[in-house]
Design an enzyme around this catalytic site. Structure first.
Site, short mmCIF file in Angstrom:
data_model
loop_
_atom_site.label_atom_id
_atom_site.label_comp_id
_atom_site.label_asym_id
_atom_site.label_seq_id
_atom_site.Cartn_x
_atom_site.Cartn_y
_atom_site.Cartn_z
N SER A 28 9.83 8.73 12.91
CA SER A 28 10.73 9.80 13.32
C SER A 28 11.42 9.44 14.65
O SER A 28 12.04 8.38 14.75
CB SER A 28 9.93 11.10 13.39
OG SER A 28 10.75 12.23 13.38
N ASP B 295 14.16 13.14 2.87
CA ASP B 295 13.59 13.47 4.18
C ASP B 295 14.41 14.60 4.80
O ASP B 295 15.61 14.45 5.02
CB ASP B 295 13.62 12.24 5.08
CG ASP B 295 12.83 12.42 6.36
OD1 ASP B 295 12.91 13.51 6.96
OD2 ASP B 295 12.15 11.47 6.77
N HIS C 261 8.83 14.19 5.19
CA HIS C 261 9.24 13.53 6.42
C HIS C 261 8.26 12.41 6.75
O HIS C 261 7.12 12.67 7.12
CB HIS C 261 9.30 14.53 7.56
CG HIS C 261 9.73 13.95 8.87
ND1 HIS C 261 10.82 13.11 8.97
CD2 HIS C 261 9.21 14.06 10.12
CE1 HIS C 261 10.97 12.74 10.24
NE2 HIS C 261 10.00 13.30 10.94
#
Length: 523
Positions: free
Chosen positions: A238, A465, A492
């Site tokens: 991320s 995502d 995610h």
């Protein structure tokens, strides 16, 4: 007023399957001091940082949350502090102490070095992520020391970014800022101005000015040297992918391996990133609605095409009248939508979202408030982790600021069009966020990395995502000139979360530096 979402659920998902202590049967590690650096190139004036000793010992005292305390009791983990300059332009001035957590490799002579990781945020704890992930892959555990660090201002690092007290954060969550009239905009902007002032007063302007990703990447190179690694092996999830791409930009010659999962496109404008993220969560909501319609008890009904309307009917009344919830608390509109966002990070949370929406229909906000508490890092005693404070501080120095009210209103309109399930029903707002009133300048450079001399890298991107859209992974892989591994799913991040196809490809890359075949896809 719309803000970028805190991209931290990677750590929540990764941590969720590792509540058992990964090394609980390990022999206790003995406290010891190491001096491994300086290793590799040392920038002028930084010799004492690159060559510093690290004093490793038990981790219990480093825990800053209730979730971390049992994890950090693992006798197979060890913790230390790394000293770095507060301001790299003045290395003889004040310093910052970064928290480190390590699970030493078990493979003896087969050890490659350290695998440093960051789970996202900005604001999430790399120490906590490393403690959770340390035992999830036996081959990686054999070959690498698993090392997590809390970036400057975050978690166990000292000093911390601090903006709001627990009661102040509770009050902020109850205020939905939905009024887009001129008086509502003025009130919202005054609150944002006060928030920025509290961050400056309670954190100090020097840390705020030097908390961005530019400086975290520099810290990462100091860490590489202090650990004794000529080249860095790095695993970023991320927002951690932004740290990785910034490191590649500054220290391409010091890279051994970069595996970046759930990529943020560093060249994307703040508004475009915001709109793309909204569209990603809308796609995840649509997938949730389709799943829900097949259940016997879907809170949004059996017609997925009507799910947005039904969700709005349940949540919009909370703008004016929050629902009752546990411990004499109330569920606001902001908390209800935040709970939905939290649940949309992974299909494993969809059942909880459905149950929470059923509760809301019956007048109770308990479960949705619990989901929102997880997102914000609220402890049972009302205290908060500093994840949200740190997110705001990093975002405000990393990203472009939007000052023009017409541009802010246009961005809000685009966001509502991209994510209609999050539209509160009021006209788009021109209220600027706290970054317009931030007391220190931007230090980030919103551009794609332009690197030379970088070894092959691997980006993992998930087609569905919600927080870091697939296209951002394609763009980052192209910019770095590396490989792209596609995962077809709705969640995610994915590496080390049980998908054998992705895990094998990532493991082969980190250990043997072998990229997957071009165009490889996993599902």
């Amino acid at each position: 007023m719309i803000r970028l979402l805190t991209v931290l659920a990677a750590v929540l998902v990764l941590g969720g399957s590792a509540c058992s202590l990964p090394g609980q049967d390990s022999e206790p590690l003995q406290p010891h001091t190491e001096r491994n650096g300086p290793t590799g190139p040392v920038p002028p004036g930084l010799d004492r940082f690159y060559g510093q000793e690290l004093s490793w010992g038990p981790c219990e005292t480093y825990a800053t949350t209730a979730q971390d305390r049992p994890l950090y009791q693992d006798p197979g983990l060890e913790c230390a502090r790394l000293e770095v300059p507060m301001d790299y332009a003045a290395p003889d001035g004040e310093t910052v102490q970064l928290g480190l957590l390590r699970k030493p490799a078990t493979g003896g002579d087969e050890r490659i070095g350290s695998l440093v990781l960051n789970p996202g945020g900005p604001g999430a704890s790399g120490m906590s992520a490393a403690a959770s992930m340390a035992g999830q892959d036996a081959e990686l555990a054999d070959r690498f020391d698993m090392v997590g660090f809390d970036p400057r201002g975050v978690g166990a690092s000292e000093p911390q970014v601090h903006c709001l007290t627990g009661p102040e954060r509770d009050a902020d969550r109850l205020d939905s800022d939905a009024d887009s009239s001129p008086s509502g905009v003025a009130r919202s902007e005054q609150e944002e101005r006060e928030y920025a002032g509290k961050c400056a007063e309670r954190t100090g302007p020097e840390l705020l000015a030097n908390v961005g990703t530019r400086d975290v990447a520099r810290d990462l190179d100091v860490l590489r040297s202090a650990l004794g690694d000529d080249k860095l092996s790095y695993l970023g999830f991320s927002y951690g992918t932004r740290i990785g791409s910034e490191y590649a930009q500054q220290f391409a010659g010091n890279v051994r391996a970069l595996l970046l999962d759930g990529a943020i496109d560093p060249g994307q404008s703040t508004v475009d990133q915001l709109v793309a993220q909204g569209a990603g969560f809308q796609r995840a909501f649509d997938d949730f609605a389709a799943w829900c319609a097949e259940q016997d008890d879907c809170a949004l009904g059996r017609d997925p095409s009507a799910a947005v309307t039904r969700f709005q009917e349940l949540t919009r009344p909370l703008v004016e009248q929050p629902a009752s919830a546990m411990q004499d608390r109330r569920l606001s509109y902001e908390d209800a939508t935040t709970a939905a966002i939290q649940a949309l990070y992974a299909p494993s949370l969809w059942e909880q979202l459905n149950t929470g929406l059923h509760e809301l229909r019956a007048g109770s906000g308990n479960l949705l408030l619990t989901l929102a508490d997880v997102y914000y890092g609220r402890e049972p005693d009302g205290r908060y982790s500093n994840t949200t404070d740190a997110f705001d501080a990093v975002h405000c120095v990393d990203d472009q600021r939007v000052h023009d009210p017409d541009e802010v209103r246009a961005a809000d309109r685009r966001y509502r069009e991209a994510a209609p399930f999050l539209d509160d029903g009021n006209p788009p707002s021109a209220a600027r966020d706290m970054c317009s009133f931030w007391p220190v300048p931007v230090t980030g450079d919103p551009s794609q990395p332009d690197v030379s001399g970088l070894p092959p890298t691997l980006v993992v991107s998930t087609t569905g995502d919600p927080a870091t859209p697939y296209r951002a992974g394609q763009e980052l892989a192209d910019a770095l000139g590396g490989g792209l591994l596609t995962y077809e799913g709705t969640q995610h991040t994915v590496f080390l979360q049980g998908n054998s196809c992705v895990d094998e490809a990532g493991r082969d890359y980190l250990i043997d530096l072998e990229l997957p075949e071009p165009g490889q896809r996993c599902n």
